[in-house]
Design a protein around this motif. Structure first.
Motif, PDB file in Angstrom:
ATOM      1  N   ILE B 123      46.524  17.519  24.999  1.00 28.82           N
ATOM      2  CA  ILE B 123      47.716  18.164  24.431  1.00 28.82           C
ATOM      3  C   ILE B 123      48.608  17.140  23.750  1.00 28.82           C
ATOM      4  N   ARG B 126      47.594  16.187  20.268  1.00 29.43           N
ATOM      5  CA  ARG B 126      47.792  17.112  19.141  1.00 29.43           C
ATOM      6  C   ARG B 126      48.998  16.666  18.336  1.00 29.43           C
ATOM      7  N   GLU B 127      49.194  17.326  17.215  1.00 27.38           N
ATOM      8  CA  GLU B 127      50.371  16.966  16.420  1.00 27.38           C
ATOM      9  C   GLU B 127      51.583  17.658  17.009  1.00 27.38           C
ATOM     10  N   ILE B 128      52.249  17.011  17.944  1.00 31.22           N
ATOM     11  CA  ILE B 128      53.425  17.640  18.537  1.00 31.22           C
ATOM     12  C   ILE B 128      54.632  16.769  18.319  1.00 31.22           C
ATOM     13  N   ARG B 129      55.782  17.420  18.413  1.00 29.63           N
ATOM     14  CA  ARG B 129      57.037  16.694  18.315  1.00 29.63           C
ATOM     15  C   ARG B 129      57.272  15.916  19.601  1.00 29.63           C
TER      16      ARG B 129
ATOM     17  N   ARG C  10      57.262  24.934  14.952  1.00 26.36           N
ATOM     18  CA  ARG C  10      56.342  24.036  14.293  1.00 26.36           C
ATOM     19  C   ARG C  10      54.908  24.542  14.484  1.00 26.36           C
ATOM     20  N   ARG C  12      50.468  24.094  13.413  1.00 28.21           N
ATOM     21  CA  ARG C  12      49.435  23.070  13.283  1.00 28.21           C
ATOM     22  C   ARG C  12      49.168  22.729  11.832  1.00 28.21           C
ATOM     23  N   THR C  20      47.639  28.031  20.234  1.00 22.80           N
ATOM     24  CA  THR C  20      47.483  26.813  21.038  1.00 22.80           C
ATOM     25  C   THR C  20      48.774  25.997  21.048  1.00 22.80           C
ATOM     26  N   ASP C  21      49.573  26.138  19.974  1.00 23.45           N
ATOM     27  CA  ASP C  21      50.859  25.432  19.969  1.00 23.45           C
ATOM     28  C   ASP C  21      51.736  25.922  21.106  1.00 23.45           C
ATOM     29  N   SER C  24      50.533  24.729  24.386  1.00 19.89           N
ATOM     30  CA  SER C  24      50.829  23.305  24.553  1.00 19.89           C
ATOM     31  C   SER C  24      52.259  23.079  24.987  1.00 19.89           C
ATOM     32  N   TYR C  25      53.188  23.756  24.268  1.00 19.98           N
ATOM     33  CA  TYR C  25      54.595  23.504  24.578  1.00 19.98           C
ATOM     34  C   TYR C  25      54.988  24.068  25.939  1.00 19.98           C
ATOM     35  N   TYR C  27      52.974  24.256  28.494  1.00 22.05           N
ATOM     36  CA  TYR C  27      52.403  23.298  29.443  1.00 22.05           C
ATOM     37  C   TYR C  27      53.284  22.064  29.561  1.00 22.05           C
TER      38      TYR C  27
END
Lengths: 424, 322, 350
Positions: B123, B126-129, C10, C12, C20-21, C24-25, C27
């Motif tokens: 995770i 990935r491209e996250i902030r 935001r 992908r 999935t974003d 992810s957030y 999680y």
């Protein structure tokens, strides 16, 4: 020159030492101390006077948790890095490290005043050394929260009540008042020994060899385990720990979460200080069984170690504490039972003790007569620490269900055989 | 800092220079190695040798000269079992309880920890902030000392702790977590995962970031599903790092002691007594202090660790070749 | 706010929102809670009085009862609002509580004692930080001493370790000599055998060297870490030999080469090792537990452990001490976390 100083000078000179006033050069000794209330601060006060009377002498007091006295001190002594003197509870077990005080002190006076307890520090029956000053003569037994009994309207069981009577009464009180725990006992092999003797445990065979486990002992352990099963005993104390580490339940009792607390006389000072007038606490001694109504005698003593560089100074410091007026002061301030015959004969004036504490100390005094033979024998036995530890370890396993009571007791026997074979 | 040390270095330089110039010493490697080798010799090799000496002698004396020779009896006592799977049939049941506890602990802790570390690393990759912030958050518990970690969770889990208060508020039954054998064990595993997960996350994240981007680009061209990409690209390429992490975590897991000891004291009973605690309690906290069995047990443990390390090296070699 | 929205929405990369974003957030959000909340809870709790700590269920913020000084009583008395019974609606000061009954007085009438059922009263409280928990640490326990011991051990051990390990790493990476492989093998061998399995003999050796129960007994045995040698050697191997040869042409002594060339060039690896060493030493527990026995030599970690379950355990002081043990390392981390992360990732050693 005070009479005390004269007396000291005479006794030191008698031992063939030069003791000109202030002849002692700058010397420092370390005293490792643990406290059940005010033991260390009281020792500090008395040693301050000792330092004033002996210029150049410093007694450094290192106050440590009781656990450190039990677990780290023996390793340090074995390694030769111990303090000069310490307050110990494993009286006979550490004998090989003790400094014999007899060359430096008035042995006759010591024998006269501390006769009974001197033996506990000795290695064997033919050992005539003087090793320890018994500063805290203790006896195990129970405290109850009388206020809770009153609120629940349950009569306090009498002096000849059995463990079952107490368990039933405590359960009823806890139920009626919504208290968390009916009963609790310190997690210690020394604590459970008295009750076991009351149930017929002998601990030693006819030759005086340690056996620990017999039918009486097993019978009490079985009861003890059952009480943990049905919630009579606070599981937190015995089941919340591993190994053989010590754990008490004083805080729960002080917080009013506990009806009946089996501990010992050394808690009086703490109860007096911390419970205050939150509730009435009363000493009720030890319940009865077929083998009597005995607790365990015991306590702590102050000993010197043979590794010290200043043996005479250590002896002098301990002897100073043993002086009648100092001993009386120490006993009064720490709210303990005196082990000093002359002090005991005169009676201790527990200044500053509340009415409750004074009553409690008298109640403890009355318990001494109920002690049974095996209890004294067990307390004086050199390897009793190993037996205490084995008891705690194995009984806990039975409580949490790792072993049946029968298996736990069998293991305890094997452990004891191994420990006795290895101990030298 | 360096300027302050300059004169000191000059002083140290002088004898070395003298040896070089006057005696033609061309290769001062041993001079540089000397302090380290002295320390290694005294505090790493010598103890291993002495450990054998302790393991074959008896009594509770600490000085070897006071200890009688007892041969292999410490080992035979430890290994004396009718049925190795059941500690109750062993002569030294506490040792075997510790062994099985450790085994269960390692299996649970390593698998859970590596699984969570992998998910977290993926995770974070990935491209996250705010990647740096999240990475820091997961790593933070690694810095806490074992005693602090134990205290934090003890405070939360105690009888009147916040967790029970929360359950109580939801109308559920409160529970005495650390008095129940299975729960105490479960929480010990949890606490250990909580405290060390961030460390392995970082290593796995570094491994993920080392995978070339264009491989993924190619997969994108082929419209491969994310799961397929993970199975066919990420996992195989991450395998060497994964293995390093697995073995490292296992070696560390076998030696878990501090946080669990401060958390439960090994209790209730011996439910959370791990092998290092057995060594510590037998040799240092018991009465009498049985250095022999403690040393014997630690040698058995060392043997297991050596085997693990050799497996690690061997796996790595296979990976590199294949 | 706009930032937050753009952050939360935001996607992908291609403008298509992707499930999935969200996962992810969510999680990561849960992760932040799980990692930080326990520590924050500990921090909040460390500012509560013992009475407040004993409350069940606990409250989030530290509160303290308001008190009033009543003539005739030495201590200030806690104020209660009476909710039911004879004195309902009044504000009374409590003298003491005995079981289910509280003895109270009206602040303006200290002579008359009133009996109130404890169910019928509610304490009047306000937010306040019990800073006494922290102050007492310095009065009751020798906190400063423990802190200084920890700092001394950490600093000294780190410096010794860096010097000794970098010297060994230099020899193992830049010299060809007989027995080099043997030494290397030994280093790897020691990597396999952790300190934990040689406790008994290690203690004996420490004692024989007269270092038992002294801070040096904690510092010295831990100074030659195989991990450190290994890490630095790997890094030094990447330094080109030509630089060394050029220096030798200029008649520089080998020590000067090490000191003036190798050390500055290995700075990044040395920095990583320094951070690791500080972390290890500060948090060290088992070895100090065995070596140090007198309280005056205790490190913070030992003090923390021994005040747990001690006769005089007070959670309030214990929690405050935990916070103080935790803070220095947290500060180090806040400033250096980038380096720690890259360092650990690149070495994979702990």
């Amino acid at each position: 020159m005070s009479t005390l100083k004269k007396a000291l000078a005479v006794s030191v000179a008698a031992a063939g030492l030069t003791a000109g006033a202030g002849a002692v050069s700058a010397q420092e000794i370390t005293y490792m101390c643990s406290s059940d209330g005010t033991e260390c601060s009281t020792a500090r006060e008395i040693f301050d006077r000792f330092e004033a009377e002996n210029p150049g002498v410093t007694v450094k007091i290192d106050e440590v948790p009781y656990k450190a006295i039990l677990e780290s001190l023996p390793v340090q002594l074995a390694a030769g890095t111990g303090p000069d003197m310490a307050k110990v509870t494993d009286l006979g077990g550490l004998n090989k490290f003790y400094l014999d005080l007899s060359p430096y002190v008035d042995t006759a006076a010591w024998e006269e005043n501390f006769g009974g307890t001197l033996d506990w520090y000795r290695a064997s029956a033919d050992d005539k050394g003087i090793y320890g000053l018994h500063s805290q003569l203790t006896i195990t037994g129970a405290y109850i929260n009388k206020t809770l009994f009153d609120q629940a309207g349950v009569a306090v069981p009498g002096a000849d009540a059995t463990w079952d009577d107490w368990a039933a009464a405590s359960r009823m009180v806890a139920e009626k008042t919504g208290t968390d725990f009916p009963m609790a006992m310190d997690r210690s092999g020394h604590r459970i020994a008295g009750p076991a003797i009351s149930y017929g445990a002998k601990l030693f065979d006819d030759n005086g060899d340690a056996i620990l486990v017999d039918d009486g002992f097993t019978a009490y352990v079985q009861k003890f385990v059952d009480w943990h099963e049905d919630g009579t005993m606070a599981r937190d104390v015995w089941a919340g720990q591993g190994g053989s580490s010590y754990q008490d339940a004083a805080q729960e009792f002080i917080n009013g979460q506990l009806v009946y607390y089996y501990s010992g006389s050394w808690q009086v000072g703490r109860m007096d200080r911390d419970v205050g007038d939150l509730f009435d606490w009363v000493v009720v001694g030890s319940p009865c069984g077929a083998g009597g109504c005995t607790g365990m005698p015991g306590g702590a003593g102050i000993v010197g170690f043979s590794d010290t560089e200043h043996p005479e100074l250590v002896a002098k410091a301990i002897d100073y504490l043993a002086q009648e007026e100092n001993y009386a002061e120490m006993t009064a301030k720490t709210k303990n039972i005196p082990a000093h015959a002359a002090v005991a004969a005169k009676g201790v004036d527990y200044a500053g003790a509340s009415a409750g504490a004074a009553a409690a100390l008298n109640a403890w005094g009355a318990q001494v007569g109920k002690l049974e033979g095996p209890a004294f024998m067990y307390q004086g036995y050199k390897n009793n620490r190993a037996m205490f530890n084995i008891t705690v370890q194995r009984v806990t396993q039975a409580i949490v269900g790792e072993l049946s009571v029968e298996d736990a007791m069998m293991r305890a026997k094997e452990d004891l055989a191994q420990a006795l074979a290895e101990a030298n | 800092m360096l300027m302050i040390l300059e004169p000191v270095m000059r002083v140290i330089e002088w004898p070395i220079k003298f040896l070089q110039d006057k005696l033609g010493l061309k290769n001062p490697a041993w001079i540089f190695l000397f302090p380290n080798l002295v320390l290694f010799g005294l505090f790493a090799f010598l103890p291993v040798i002495l450990n054998f000496a302790y393991a074959v002698t008896g009594t509770d004396a600490i000085l070897l000269s006071d200890r009688p020779f007892v041969g292999g009896s410490n080992f035979t006592a430890l290994l004396d079992c009718e049925n190795f799977a059941d500690p109750n049939t062993c002569r030294d049941d506490l040792f075997w309880r510790a062994v099985w506890n450790t085994l269960r602990f390692v299996v649970l802790q390593v698998s859970l920890m590596v699984a969570f570390a992998l998910i977290t690393a993926i995770i974070l990759n990935r491209e996250i902030r705010a990647r740096g912030f999240f990475r820091a958050v997961f790593f933070f518990p690694v810095l806490l000392s074992p005693v602090v970690v134990a205290l934090i969770w003890k405070w939360i889990l105690q009888r009147e702790g916040i967790l029970n208060a929360w359950l109580d508020g939801m109308g559920l039954e409160t529970f005495n977590w650390l008095l129940d054998r299975s729960w105490a064990f479960g929480w010990s595993v949890f606490l250990s995962v909580w405290a060390h997960m961030g460390f392995y996350t970082l290593i796995l994240l570094a491994g993920l970031q080392a995978i070339p981007r264009d491989v993924y680009e190619a997969a994108k061209m082929d419209r491969a599903s994310p799961w397929r990409v993970f199975r066919r690209i990420t996992l195989p390429l991450l395998m060497p790092t994964m293995l390093v992490v697995l073995v490292l975590a296992t070696i560390k897991g076998v030696q878990t002691f501090e946080e669990v000891y401060a958390f439960t004291g090994g209790g209730p009973g011996s439910a959370t007594t791990l092998i290092i605690q057995y060594v510590y309690e037998t040799g240092f906290a018991g009465a009498p202090r049985l250095f022999g069995p403690a040393a014997a047990a630690s040698l058995l443990l060392a043997a297991v660790l050596v085997v693990l390390t050799i497996i690690q090296l061997w796996i790595n070699r296979k990976n590199v070749d294949g | 706010m706009a930032k937050v929205i753009s952050f939360l929405t935001r996607t992908r990369g291609h403008g298509k929102p992707d499930w999935t974003d969200w996962v992810s957030y969510i999680y990561l959000g849960l992760g932040v809670l799980l990692m930080f909340l326990p520590v924050i809870w500990l921090g909040l709790s460390s500012f509560k009085t013992d009475a407040e700590l004993a409350r069940f269920p606990p409250r989030i913020l530290p509160m303290e009862a308001e008190t009033v000084v009543v003539p005739g009583y030495d201590e200030p008395l806690a104020l209660f609002e009476i909710t039911d019974g004879e004195y309902a609606g009044e504000t009374l000061a409590q003298i003491r509580r005995i079981g289910l009954v509280a003895q109270m007085v009206r602040p303006d009438d200290p002579e008359t004692r009133l009996k109130v059922n404890i169910q019928d009263r509610k304490p009047i409280e306000s937010f306040s930080l019990a800073t006494d928990n922290y102050v007492e640490l310095f009065e009751k326990f020798n906190f400063l001493k423990f802190f200084m011991n920890s700092v001394f051990i950490t600093a000294t051990a780190t410096i010794i370790m860096l010097v000794v390990n970098s010297m060994a790493a230099f020899a193992l990476s830049k010299y060809q000599f007989k027995g080099r492989m043997v030494v290397l093998a030994l280093v790897i061998g020691t990597l396999m055998i952790p300190q934990t399995v040689v406790l008994v003999p290690l203690f004996l050796i420490t004692k024989e060297l007269n270092m038992a129960d002294s801070l040096w007994g904690v510092i010295i045995p831990g100074a030659a870490t195989p991990t450190g040698v290994f890490l630095l050697r790997q890094y030094m191997l990447t330094i080109p030999d030509e630089i060394l040869d050029a220096a030798r042409m200029d008649k520089a002594s080998e020590w000067k080469i090490f000191w003036r060339i190798i050390i500055p060039l290995s700075a990044p690896a040395i920095a990583v090792l320094a951070i690791l060493a500080i972390m290890w030493r500060w948090n060290d527990f088992l070895w100090p537990l065995i070596v140090l026995s007198s309280t005056e030599n205790f490190t913070l970690q030992l003090a923390l452990n021994s005040f747990q379950g001690d006769l005089e355990t007070q959670w309030s002081n214990l929690l405050a001490m935990t916070m103080l043990v935790l803070l220095p390392i947290a500060c180090v981390f806040a400033f250096l976390q980038k380096y720690i992360a890259t360092g650990i990732a690149s070495t994979g050693g702990k």
